[in-house]
Design a protein around this motif. Structure first.
Motif, PDB file in Angstrom:
ATOM      1  N   ILE A  39      45.403  47.803  30.204  1.00  0.00           N
ATOM      2  CA  ILE A  39      45.579  47.941  31.661  1.00  0.00           C
ATOM      3  C   ILE A  39      46.942  47.334  31.972  1.00  0.00           C
ATOM      4  CG2 ILE A  39      44.660  47.440  33.950  1.00  0.00           C
ATOM      5  CD1 ILE A  39      41.918  47.007  32.589  1.00  0.00           C
ATOM      6  N   LYS A  40      47.904  48.192  32.267  1.00  0.00           N
ATOM      7  CA  LYS A  40      49.294  47.752  32.416  1.00  0.00           C
ATOM      8  C   LYS A  40      49.580  47.263  33.837  1.00  0.00           C
ATOM      9  CE  LYS A  40      53.379  47.889  30.263  1.00  0.00           C
ATOM     10  NZ  LYS A  40      53.626  47.194  29.014  1.00  0.00           N
ATOM     11  N   ASP A  41      49.043  47.978  34.811  1.00  0.00           N
ATOM     12  CA  ASP A  41      49.324  47.609  36.209  1.00  0.00           C
ATOM     13  C   ASP A  41      48.189  48.082  37.109  1.00  0.00           C
ATOM     14  OD1 ASP A  41      50.789  46.605  38.337  1.00  0.00           O
ATOM     15  OD2 ASP A  41      51.749  48.526  38.746  1.00  0.00           O
ATOM     16  N   ILE A  42      47.892  47.292  38.135  1.00  0.00           N
ATOM     17  CA  ILE A  42      46.887  47.684  39.129  1.00  0.00           C
ATOM     18  C   ILE A  42      47.518  47.557  40.505  1.00  0.00           C
ATOM     19  CG2 ILE A  42      44.593  47.244  40.081  1.00  0.00           C
ATOM     20  CD1 ILE A  42      43.834  45.904  37.461  1.00  0.00           C
ATOM     21  N   GLN A  43      47.443  48.621  41.287  1.00  0.00           N
ATOM     22  CA  GLN A  43      47.962  48.560  42.660  1.00  0.00           C
ATOM     23  C   GLN A  43      46.790  48.381  43.611  1.00  0.00           C
ATOM     24  OE1 GLN A  43      50.506  51.894  43.658  1.00  0.00           O
ATOM     25  NE2 GLN A  43      51.354  51.873  41.602  1.00  0.00           N
ATOM     26  N   TYR A  44      46.961  47.472  44.556  1.00  0.00           N
ATOM     27  CA  TYR A  44      45.890  47.180  45.522  1.00  0.00           C
ATOM     28  C   TYR A  44      46.315  47.572  46.930  1.00  0.00           C
ATOM     29  CZ  TYR A  44      43.712  44.133  42.023  1.00  0.00           C
ATOM     30  OH  TYR A  44      43.115  43.631  40.897  1.00  0.00           O
ATOM     31  N   ASP A  45      45.303  47.840  47.750  1.00  0.00           N
ATOM     32  CA  ASP A  45      45.538  47.922  49.185  1.00  0.00           C
ATOM     33  C   ASP A  45      45.397  46.486  49.682  1.00  0.00           C
ATOM     34  OD1 ASP A  45      44.558  50.088  51.800  1.00  0.00           O
ATOM     35  OD2 ASP A  45      44.985  47.969  52.005  1.00  0.00           O
ATOM     36  N   TYR A  46      46.445  45.944  50.284  1.00  0.00           N
ATOM     37  CA  TYR A  46      46.439  44.519  50.594  1.00  0.00           C
ATOM     38  C   TYR A  46      45.550  44.133  51.770  1.00  0.00           C
ATOM     39  CZ  TYR A  46      49.890  44.134  47.054  1.00  0.00           C
ATOM     40  OH  TYR A  46      50.497  44.161  45.839  1.00  0.00           O
ATOM     41  N   ILE A  47      45.082  45.142  52.509  1.00  0.00           N
ATOM     42  CA  ILE A  47      44.205  44.823  53.638  1.00  0.00           C
ATOM     43  C   ILE A  47      42.748  44.972  53.207  1.00  0.00           C
ATOM     44  CG2 ILE A  47      43.665  45.342  56.058  1.00  0.00           C
ATOM     45  CD1 ILE A  47      46.560  44.620  55.875  1.00  0.00           C
ATOM     46  N   SER A  48      42.418  46.103  52.576  1.00  0.00           N
ATOM     47  CA  SER A  48      41.013  46.337  52.231  1.00  0.00           C
ATOM     48  C   SER A  48      40.652  45.805  50.848  1.00  0.00           C
ATOM     49  CB  SER A  48      40.709  47.830  52.301  1.00  0.00           C
ATOM     50  OG  SER A  48      41.449  48.506  51.305  1.00  0.00           O
ATOM     51  N   ASP A  49      41.657  45.371  50.057  1.00  0.00           N
ATOM     52  CA  ASP A  49      41.452  44.838  48.703  1.00  0.00           C
ATOM     53  C   ASP A  49      40.951  45.896  47.716  1.00  0.00           C
ATOM     54  OD1 ASP A  49      42.404  42.313  49.081  1.00  0.00           O
ATOM     55  OD2 ASP A  49      40.486  41.462  49.658  1.00  0.00           O
ATOM     56  N   ARG A  50      41.036  47.169  48.087  1.00  0.00           N
ATOM     57  CA  ARG A  50      40.590  48.226  47.167  1.00  0.00           C
ATOM     58  C   ARG A  50      41.688  48.529  46.167  1.00  0.00           C
ATOM     59  NH1 ARG A  50      38.491  53.455  50.167  1.00  0.00           N
ATOM     60  NH2 ARG A  50      38.351  54.205  48.035  1.00  0.00           N
ATOM     61  N   VAL A  51      41.267  48.904  44.951  1.00  0.00           N
ATOM     62  CA  VAL A  51      42.248  49.322  43.941  1.00  0.00           C
ATOM     63  C   VAL A  51      42.682  50.743  44.305  1.00  0.00           C
ATOM     64  CG1 VAL A  51      42.576  49.841  41.492  1.00  0.00           C
ATOM     65  CG2 VAL A  51      41.203  47.885  42.169  1.00  0.00           C
ATOM     66  N   LEU A  57      41.298  34.167  54.493  1.00  0.00           N
ATOM     67  CA  LEU A  57      41.749  33.527  53.254  1.00  0.00           C
ATOM     68  C   LEU A  57      41.810  34.573  52.146  1.00  0.00           C
ATOM     69  CD1 LEU A  57      40.824  30.180  51.780  1.00  0.00           C
ATOM     70  CD2 LEU A  57      40.244  32.131  50.424  1.00  0.00           C
ATOM     71  N   VAL A  58      42.880  34.564  51.377  1.00  0.00           N
ATOM     72  CA  VAL A  58      42.968  35.442  50.209  1.00  0.00           C
ATOM     73  C   VAL A  58      43.321  34.588  48.994  1.00  0.00           C
ATOM     74  CG1 VAL A  58      43.496  37.672  51.261  1.00  0.00           C
ATOM     75  CG2 VAL A  58      45.346  36.072  50.847  1.00  0.00           C
ATOM     76  N   GLN A  59      42.870  35.062  47.843  1.00  0.00           N
ATOM     77  CA  GLN A  59      43.156  34.325  46.610  1.00  0.00           C
ATOM     78  C   GLN A  59      44.229  35.044  45.809  1.00  0.00           C
ATOM     79  OE1 GLN A  59      40.019  32.899  44.222  1.00  0.00           O
ATOM     80  NE2 GLN A  59      38.694  32.427  45.939  1.00  0.00           N
ATOM     81  N   ARG A  60      44.892  34.279  44.960  1.00  0.00           N
ATOM     82  CA  ARG A  60      45.899  34.864  44.082  1.00  0.00           C
ATOM     83  C   ARG A  60      45.215  35.878  43.166  1.00  0.00           C
ATOM     84  NH1 ARG A  60      50.668  32.409  42.565  1.00  0.00           N
ATOM     85  NH2 ARG A  60      51.671  33.399  40.804  1.00  0.00           N
ATOM     86  N   ARG A  61      45.852  37.041  42.963  1.00  0.00           N
ATOM     87  CA  ARG A  61      45.240  38.067  42.106  1.00  0.00           C
ATOM     88  C   ARG A  61      45.434  37.728  40.640  1.00  0.00           C
ATOM     89  NH1 ARG A  61      43.539  41.985  45.338  1.00  0.00           N
ATOM     90  NH2 ARG A  61      44.769  42.418  47.200  1.00  0.00           N
ATOM     91  N   LYS A  62      44.452  38.183  39.853  1.00  0.00           N
ATOM     92  CA  LYS A  62      44.569  37.996  38.404  1.00  0.00           C
ATOM     93  C   LYS A  62      45.698  38.881  37.896  1.00  0.00           C
ATOM     94  CE  LYS A  62      39.689  37.223  37.562  1.00  0.00           C
ATOM     95  NZ  LYS A  62      38.465  37.905  37.153  1.00  0.00           N
ATOM     96  N   ILE A  63      46.415  38.400  36.881  1.00  0.00           N
ATOM     97  CA  ILE A  63      47.486  39.233  36.328  1.00  0.00           C
ATOM     98  C   ILE A  63      46.890  40.230  35.340  1.00  0.00           C
ATOM     99  CG2 ILE A  63      49.448  37.683  36.636  1.00  0.00           C
ATOM    100  CD1 ILE A  63      48.900  36.985  33.590  1.00  0.00           C
ATOM    101  N   VAL A  64      47.569  41.351  35.206  1.00  0.00           N
ATOM    102  CA  VAL A  64      47.139  42.322  34.178  1.00  0.00           C
ATOM    103  C   VAL A  64      48.326  42.677  33.308  1.00  0.00           C
ATOM    104  CG1 VAL A  64      45.188  43.425  35.281  1.00  0.00           C
ATOM    105  CG2 VAL A  64      47.493  44.188  35.803  1.00  0.00           C
TER     106      VAL A  64
END
Lengths: 213, 139
Positions: A73-85, B132-139
């Motif tokens: 798994i090289k990279d994951i992009q998130y939606d910063y508001i809903s936290d969805r991948v 509150l948000v937490q730091r994301r895990k690195i991949v």
């Protein structure tokens, strides 16, 4: 380390509209690349990927088109508001080939410096390592109980783990303990002062003074 | 701390609309926990300072606070009982423009329970909804 399987499908839809439609159907668009082979556009179920992420796995076995491939798994992009991948990048790997990746650093123990009134600063939160895919550590644990005031732990002082080579600069600081910085008292005149205006034109009087000088 | 710019190109700025979500300053970068804005808005220098003071009172000695936004924008107002016209008013306060997703503060060196408690106190000082948000895990 057990390698989990992720069932994916090839996708033809791409671009903003296509991927938006996929996400509405609770699917995550992804791409697979590496090893000088063609890129493959994929998609898979959101819930399935969330279960894999919760285990902390960095590697998965992708199953698509009646074949299975080991991928990182090289990279994951998130939606910063809903936290969805919203998108995932997979990189093809060979299980016998050493790979470079970043591993999180976890501190444990109570620092002697902090007990003496110092402030702990965790500068480097992850370190770049080179290892075989099957030997990827989940995290690197660093004991800070012997860390005194004014001292630091560097990359070269990290615990030696079998089959793992640290790539980051050996002199880079991971964690340090220092004296708490005293807050500087700002003079009241400075607090009330207006910011300097860069584009301010000089007044007529000032201009003539400058010319005569 | 002086929460206004040292040098500016122009003293007064137009109000502007705040459109869309934050595309930068939207990840926890310096600490382990962050306070994320969920609404667009202006946060004044005084409100930012009030948040910082609330945190310093609530935090134990070892926690470290980082402020991720800065009030770059001046807001003008006219004196009371003044007739309309005669040009734009004088700069009254300095504000930070925030969009949904902007990380306002970050905390490090503490556990989640204390971070939650501290951010809860700071949230009361903010003019926007926050979480509150937490730091994301690195991949």
């Amino acid at each position: 380390m057990e390698i989990l399987e992720l069932k994916a499908e090839k996708r033809t839809t791409k671009g903003k509209k296509g991927t938006k439609r996929l996400r509405e159907e609770r699917q995550i668009p992804a791409i697979l690349y590496g090893h000088k082979l063609d890129n493959v556009m994929l998609c898979f179920e959101e819930g399935q990927f969330a279960r894999i992420l919760n285990t902390g796995a960095r590697m998965v076995r992708l199953a698509f088109d009646d074949k299975k491939e080991s991928v990182l798994i090289k990279d994951i992009q998130y939606d910063y508001i809903s936290d969805r991948v919203i998108h995932v990048d997979f990189s093809r790997i060979d299980l016998d080939e050493r790979i470079k990746l970043r591993i999180p650093i976890e501190l444990f123990g109570e620092s002697a410096g902090v007990k003496g009134g110092g402030v702990l600063t965790h500068v480097m939160k992850d370190v770049e390592v080179e290892c075989l895919p099957i030997a990827i550590p989940e995290k690197i644990r660093v004991n800070i109980s012997d860390l005194h005031l004014g001292k630091a732990i560097h990359v070269k002082e990290l615990p030696v783990l079998e089959g793992i080579q640290y790539i980051s600069d050996p002199d880079a600081v991971i964690v340090s303990v220092h004296q708490p910085a005293a807050e500087k008292a700002v003079p009241e005149e400075e607090l009330l002062a207006e910011p300097e205006v860069i584009t301010k034109k000089p007044k007529e009087g000032e201009e003539t003074e400058a010319k005569s000088a | 701390m002086r929460l206004m710019p040292k040098r500016v190109k122009y003293r007064k700025s137009q109000r502007q609309k705040i459109k869309g979500n934050a595309t930068r300053c939207n990840t926890v970068a310096f600490g382990e926990f962050g306070l994320q804005s969920l609404e667009p808005g202006w946060i004044s220098a005084q409100q930012l300072e009030a948040g910082r003071v609330a945190a310093s009172h609530s935090l134990p000695r070892e926690g470290k606070l980082t402020i991720r936004v800065f009030p770059h924008k001046s807001v003008t107002s006219k004196p009371i009982e003044t007739r309309m016209g005669k040009g734009k008013g004088e700069p009254e306060l300095w504000v930070a423009v925030v969009k949904p997703g902007t990380i306002l503060y970050e905390l490090s060196g503490i556990n989640e329970e204390i971070a939650r408690q501290t951010f809860n106190r700071m949230a009361h000082k903010m003019p926007v909804k926050v979480r509150l948000v937490q730091r994301r895990k690195i991949v």
